[in-house]
Design a protein around this motif. Sequence first.
Motif, short mmCIF file in Angstrom:
data_model
loop_
_atom_site.label_atom_id
_atom_site.label_comp_id
_atom_site.label_asym_id
_atom_site.label_seq_id
_atom_site.Cartn_x
_atom_site.Cartn_y
_atom_site.Cartn_z
N VAL A 330 0.85 -1.19 0.00
CA VAL A 330 0.00 0.00 0.00
C VAL A 330 0.89 1.24 0.00
CG1 VAL A 330 -1.83 1.28 1.17
CG2 VAL A 330 -1.80 -1.24 1.27
N LEU A 331 0.70 2.09 -1.00
CA LEU A 331 1.37 3.37 -1.09
C LEU A 331 0.33 4.47 -0.90
CD1 LEU A 331 3.80 5.25 -1.86
CD2 LEU A 331 3.03 5.03 -4.24
N THR A 332 0.59 5.37 0.04
CA THR A 332 -0.35 6.48 0.30
C THR A 332 0.40 7.80 0.23
OG1 THR A 332 -1.61 5.02 1.78
CG2 THR A 332 -2.08 7.38 1.88
N VAL A 333 -0.11 8.73 -0.55
CA VAL A 333 0.48 10.06 -0.69
C VAL A 333 -0.60 11.07 -0.29
CG1 VAL A 333 1.62 11.70 -2.21
CG2 VAL A 333 1.95 9.23 -2.57
N THR A 334 -0.32 11.86 0.75
CA THR A 334 -1.31 12.82 1.27
C THR A 334 -0.70 14.21 1.29
OG1 THR A 334 -2.26 11.10 2.68
CG2 THR A 334 -2.84 13.38 3.19
N GLY A 374 -7.29 19.13 0.70
CA GLY A 374 -6.15 18.33 0.31
C GLY A 374 -6.53 17.09 -0.48
N THR A 375 -5.52 16.27 -0.78
CA THR A 375 -5.71 15.09 -1.64
C THR A 375 -4.96 13.91 -1.06
OG1 THR A 375 -5.92 16.49 -3.60
CG2 THR A 375 -5.43 14.16 -3.99
N THR A 376 -5.58 12.74 -1.15
CA THR A 376 -4.92 11.49 -0.76
C THR A 376 -5.01 10.51 -1.93
OG1 THR A 376 -5.47 11.75 1.57
CG2 THR A 376 -4.94 9.53 0.82
N VAL A 377 -3.84 10.06 -2.38
CA VAL A 377 -3.76 9.06 -3.44
C VAL A 377 -3.31 7.76 -2.80
CG1 VAL A 377 -2.63 8.38 -5.59
CG2 VAL A 377 -3.21 10.78 -5.19
N LYS A 378 -4.06 6.68 -3.06
CA LYS A 378 -3.77 5.38 -2.47
C LYS A 378 -3.66 4.31 -3.56
CE LYS A 378 -5.37 2.32 1.28
NZ LYS A 378 -6.44 2.11 2.27
N VAL A 379 -2.55 3.61 -3.55
CA VAL A 379 -2.28 2.55 -4.52
C VAL A 379 -2.11 1.25 -3.75
CG1 VAL A 379 -0.73 1.66 -6.29
CG2 VAL A 379 -1.25 4.11 -6.20
N GLU A 380 -2.87 0.22 -4.14
CA GLU A 380 -2.78 -1.09 -3.51
C GLU A 380 -2.47 -2.13 -4.57
OE1 GLU A 380 -5.88 -1.64 -0.17
OE2 GLU A 380 -6.86 -0.23 -1.55
N LEU A 381 -1.41 -2.89 -4.33
CA LEU A 381 -0.96 -3.93 -5.25
C LEU A 381 -0.77 -5.23 -4.49
CD1 LEU A 381 1.73 -1.99 -7.32
CD2 LEU A 381 -0.55 -2.65 -8.10
N SER A 382 -1.18 -6.32 -5.12
CA SER A 382 -1.03 -7.64 -4.48
C SER A 382 -0.13 -8.53 -5.35
CB SER A 382 -2.39 -8.29 -4.32
OG SER A 382 -3.21 -7.52 -3.47
#
Length: 382
Positions: A330-334, A374-382
């Motif tokens: 999980v990558l989260t950019v806020t 603001g903005t939150t970008v969330k990337v989830e990879l399995s």
Amino acid sequence: MKRWQWDLGFTVVAGAVIAFMAFDDGPGPRAAFVSSLLVAAALAWYFLYGRRHIFRTVTPRGAWIFVSVLAVLHLAAVWIDHTASFALFAWGTMIFASVPRRPSVAIVAALTLLPVPMTYLRDGTLSLVHGLLPLTALGLAFALLLGTFVSHLVEQNEERAAMIAELSASRAEVARLSHEAGVATERARLAAEIHDTLAQGFTSIITLAQAAESATDPDTVRRRLTQVAGTARENLAEARALVAALSPADLHTSGLGDAVRRQLSRLASQTGIRTACHLDRHFDPGPADLPTALQVVLLRSLQEALTNVRRHARATSVEVRLALTGTTVVLTVTDDGVGFTTTAPGSGFGLAGMRSRVEQAGGVCTVDSHPGTGTTVKVELS
């Protein structure tokens, strides 16, 4: 049946007819010998010429030549010794396998019936004709029955050939469509790579150059130009990696965690935005045991998110979290920028390219933002 089995059957029939004429008290040894030579010549004509023309889906000119010569040899053998007419059991099959059914029926019927008047013309008497009629009728019935079977085999071959041709055409069409899809996918991938690397790097260079141009302090100008040179070198490295179809240059020298830190450090030094990086133990201190393809997707997603912060967010701080939970990364950019309405149609390639890249890797990309929050970008990879 296989081709060699047909060859063996034709040879056995011709050999039996020749042997029968050799021991038959017919028109004499000389006539039997000449007629046997003609039967053998017909069999040789099949092996030397006719074999390549039978069982074909398309009747070539050579098939008619083969059938014509075969008929002449057969009638000549029968004229000399009527016993040679039994060879029609082999020649009839060849004829039905060489030319279409209707002309085959006519030719075989003619070759079966002609020996009757030929016998009368040769001997000048009807004494042998009466004995030939029942045998001729039986031979004609058997020849037509066998010919129907052979014609059915030829038709099956035609249908099979048509199916094979259709299957080959379908495979060619599938291969063409797959190639076009592969080309389109590769173009999209290259477009995303260029946008995520070269375009972003040039944007940074332009921003730094404009900042240096508007600065009046020599130290500030020097620092901005140094940053321009550093960004240009990094862009050059990315361009070389892209041309060589390799993973991002940041991943060559270190792991994903260090690459994330460098991206944040570069953003802070170039824009003054405060940054915070939170990496779990899988990424800090050493590289995580992740496939390179997934690391590339994560790094490109981070680069795109930070580019959007740089260009649009007007943020004062950015926080990045990278964690590995079970089998999911999980990558989260806020950021604390101005935000935007996620349902509004966008004009940029960035977010759409990010989502496409993540989805192609089997992951999920979500963007949570509202004006002023603001903005939150969330990337989830399995």
